[in-house]
Scaffold this motif. Structure first.
Motif, PDB file in Angstrom:
ATOM      1  N   LEU A  40       0.873  -1.178   0.000  1.00 38.90           N
ATOM      2  CA  LEU A  40       0.000   0.000   0.000  1.00 38.90           C
ATOM      3  C   LEU A  40       0.902   1.216   0.000  1.00 38.90           C
ATOM      4  CD1 LEU A  40      -2.867   1.271   0.270  1.00 38.90           C
ATOM      5  CD2 LEU A  40      -2.579   1.125   2.763  1.00 38.90           C
ATOM      6  N   GLY A  44      -1.885   6.063  -0.804  1.00 40.08           N
ATOM      7  CA  GLY A  44      -3.030   5.258  -0.394  1.00 40.08           C
ATOM      8  C   GLY A  44      -3.133   5.147   1.111  1.00 40.08           C
ATOM      9  N   ARG A  48      -6.207   6.367   3.680  1.00 40.43           N
ATOM     10  CA  ARG A  48      -6.835   5.476   4.654  1.00 40.43           C
ATOM     11  C   ARG A  48      -6.790   6.084   6.055  1.00 40.43           C
ATOM     12  NH1 ARG A  48      -6.612  -0.024   2.912  1.00 40.43           N
ATOM     13  NH2 ARG A  48      -7.354  -0.620   4.996  1.00 40.43           N
TER      14      ARG A  48
END
Length: 217
Positions: A40, A44, A48
């Protein structure tokens, strides 16, 4: 190792998913994210984390293309630093981010009895936008809107001078504590993020100069 030499307790993650788990378990004071993370990536991971927290995030990357810088800021990063850099520069940027974050999240030291609740509270009202400068809470049409500490500082500048054009360099100095000619894209992206939260038409772009907070009437 460099950060620990400057007195920062550091916890490290080997990839983005590991970073997400460690963030949830440790709740650090600040996140330093590399853009190029396995599983990830940093952008990203930043998105999150922004779904769960408004803690300060500093992105670092060897990429200097505008799209890469803007992607990190639009994901929710408060600032970015490009590689290569001296460890002292990184430490200075971290301390700056933490200092301005604490300035809007920690209450001022009590100099006497607590203020009486009610109309004496320092609430700035611009149309249906309300900013409580003591509780550091923002409401639009009565609905509370969560802002990051950097977005709060930006809104504090705008609400202190509604209708007044604030130049990008002025905002960099007051909000980001940059006394040098830094990248103005950080201002532009944060204004975009702030517009998305408080209403796109509230902050007007004055081409060639900067921005101003609009008020009706």
């Amino acid at each position: 190792m460099a950060l620990e030499r400057y007195g920062f307790p550091v916890d490290t993650a080997v990839d983005g998913l590991d970073g997400l788990e460690r963030f949830r378990a440790r709740r650090p004071d600040l996140l330093l994210l590399d853009v190029m993370l396995p599983l990830l990536d940093g952008v990203g991971l930043c998105r999150r984390i922004r779904e769960e927290s408004q803690l300060p995030i500093l992105m670092m990357s060897a990429r200097t293309e505008p799209i890469d810088v803007i992607s990190g800021l639009e994901a929710g990063a408060d600032d970015y630093i490009t590689k290569p850099f001296e460890s002292a520069v990184l430490v200075a940027r971290i301390r700056t981010v933490l200092r301005r974050t604490r300035a809007v999240t920690e209450p001022p030291p009590a100099a006497g009895p607590p203020p009486e609740p009610g109309p004496s509270r320092a609430v700035r009202v611009i149309d249906d936008l309300e900013l409580d400068t003591e509780a550091m809470e923002v409401r639009v049409a009565g609905r509370q809107v969560p802002l990051t500490p950097t977005e709060l500082r930006l809104l504090l500048e705008f609400t202190a001078a509604p209708g007044v054009v604030l130049e990008r360099q002025t905002l960099l100095e007051r909000v980001w504590d940059y006394s040098w000619d830094a990248d103005s894209r950080v201002v532009d992206v944060h204004v975009q993020r702030l517009r998305a939260k408080i209403g796109a038409g509230r902050i007007e772009t004055i081409r060639g100069f900067g921005y101003k907070l609009r008020r009706s009437g």
